[in-house]
Design a protein around this motif. Structure first.
Motif, short mmCIF file in Angstrom:
data_model
loop_
_atom_site.label_atom_id
_atom_site.label_comp_id
_atom_site.label_asym_id
_atom_site.label_seq_id
_atom_site.Cartn_x
_atom_site.Cartn_y
_atom_site.Cartn_z
N GLU A 186 9.78 -1.24 4.65
CA GLU A 186 8.70 -1.11 5.63
C GLU A 186 7.64 -0.13 5.15
OE1 GLU A 186 8.09 -0.31 10.40
OE2 GLU A 186 9.78 0.62 9.37
N GLU A 187 8.07 0.99 4.56
CA GLU A 187 7.11 1.99 4.08
C GLU A 187 6.25 1.42 2.95
OE1 GLU A 187 6.15 5.01 5.12
OE2 GLU A 187 7.36 4.48 6.87
N GLU A 208 5.35 2.54 -7.66
CA GLU A 208 5.24 3.96 -7.34
C GLU A 208 6.07 4.36 -6.13
OE1 GLU A 208 1.08 4.56 -6.86
OE2 GLU A 208 0.65 4.61 -9.01
N ASN A 209 6.44 3.37 -5.30
CA ASN A 209 7.17 3.65 -4.06
C ASN A 209 8.49 2.89 -3.98
OD1 ASN A 209 5.01 5.22 -2.30
ND2 ASN A 209 3.93 3.53 -3.30
N MET A 263 8.75 -5.81 7.34
CA MET A 263 7.45 -6.43 7.53
C MET A 263 6.48 -5.49 8.21
SD MET A 263 6.51 -10.06 9.38
CE MET A 263 6.88 -9.56 11.05
N TYR A 264 5.20 -5.62 7.85
CA TYR A 264 4.13 -4.90 8.52
C TYR A 264 2.97 -5.86 8.72
CZ TYR A 264 1.24 -1.07 10.10
OH TYR A 264 0.47 -0.26 10.86
N ILE A 270 2.39 -8.61 5.82
CA ILE A 270 3.06 -8.33 4.56
C ILE A 270 4.56 -8.23 4.77
CG2 ILE A 270 3.22 -6.75 2.58
CD1 ILE A 270 0.45 -5.61 3.50
N VAL A 271 5.32 -8.91 3.94
CA VAL A 271 6.78 -8.78 3.93
C VAL A 271 7.20 -8.29 2.56
CG1 VAL A 271 8.99 -9.97 4.14
CG2 VAL A 271 7.09 -10.64 5.62
#
Length: 204
Positions: A148-149, A141-142, A200-201, A169-170
């Motif tokens: 990053e988003e 969906e993205n 990454m986040y 998360i990467v």
């Protein structure tokens, strides 16, 4: 290195490492961090880490430990090595050697020349509350958003699902990264294009 029985001897870490080499993805992992390869157009995914090193999910690992004269006990609802550690493989965790080992699982995957492939690697904080299908839906969906988003949206969804463990998360847009690499020349190429920046986040 920590001495047996002292502070630090129980500390360990999981790891997942990926190497994109030409049209092949090489993956090595240990512990319960894991990754999937998302085909965003088809809204499908490939599980890259089928052998998670968690005792209750991997009977072969339980057999290996018992063959080494180790003990795997059920404590509450969780199977644990020596009655303590849920993981059967880990970096560190010296107290639990030789039962908990650091040998990684290694796999190789051929990639097609497609522009909609995403690699998602995350710690167990994400996978405890989301399945591969859930992650694939959000990535698909993205798919036009930045890496990053996409990672932030996955993190937000995990939090909404009451994730209690740390989450890292990467997200890697493989098609985009391959294209950038092909466009670069060796001398003076803009290294920042292919750094971990904006991929990454993490939260703890």
């Amino acid at each position: 290195m920590a001495e047996e029985g002292k502070v630090g001897s129980t500390e360990g870490s999981t790891a997942t490492a990926a190497l994109l080499l030409n049209d092949e993805l090489h993956l090595a992992y240990i512990g319960d961090s894991a990754g999937i390869l998302v085909h965003s157009a088809a809204k499908s995914f490939v599980n890259l880490c089928p052998q998670l090193d968690v005792a209750e999910k991997n009977p072969q690992e339980v057999d290996r430990i018992r063959e080494c004269n180790g003990v795997v006990l059920t404590v509450g609802k969780t199977m644990r090595v020596q009655g303590e550690l849920a993981l059967t493989r880990s970096l560190g965790a010296l107290k639990y050697k030789p039962y908990v080992i650091a040998a990684p699982h290694v796999h190789r995957y051929g990639l097609k020349e497609e522009q909609d492939l995403f690699l998602v690697v995350a710690s167990d904080g994400l996978w405890k509350v989301m399945k591969g299908e859930d992650v694939t839906r959000i990535v698909s969906e993205n798919s036009k958003s930045s890496e990053e988003e996409v990672a932030k949206k996955l993190h937000h969804e995990a939090v909404q699902r009451n994730a209690t463990d740390n989450i890292t998360i990467v997200v890697v847009n493989i098609g985009k990264r391959q294209k950038l690499l092909l466009e670069e020349t060796y001398e003076g190429s803009p290294v920042s294009k292919c750094r971990m920046e904006n991929m990454m986040y993490s939260s703890y």
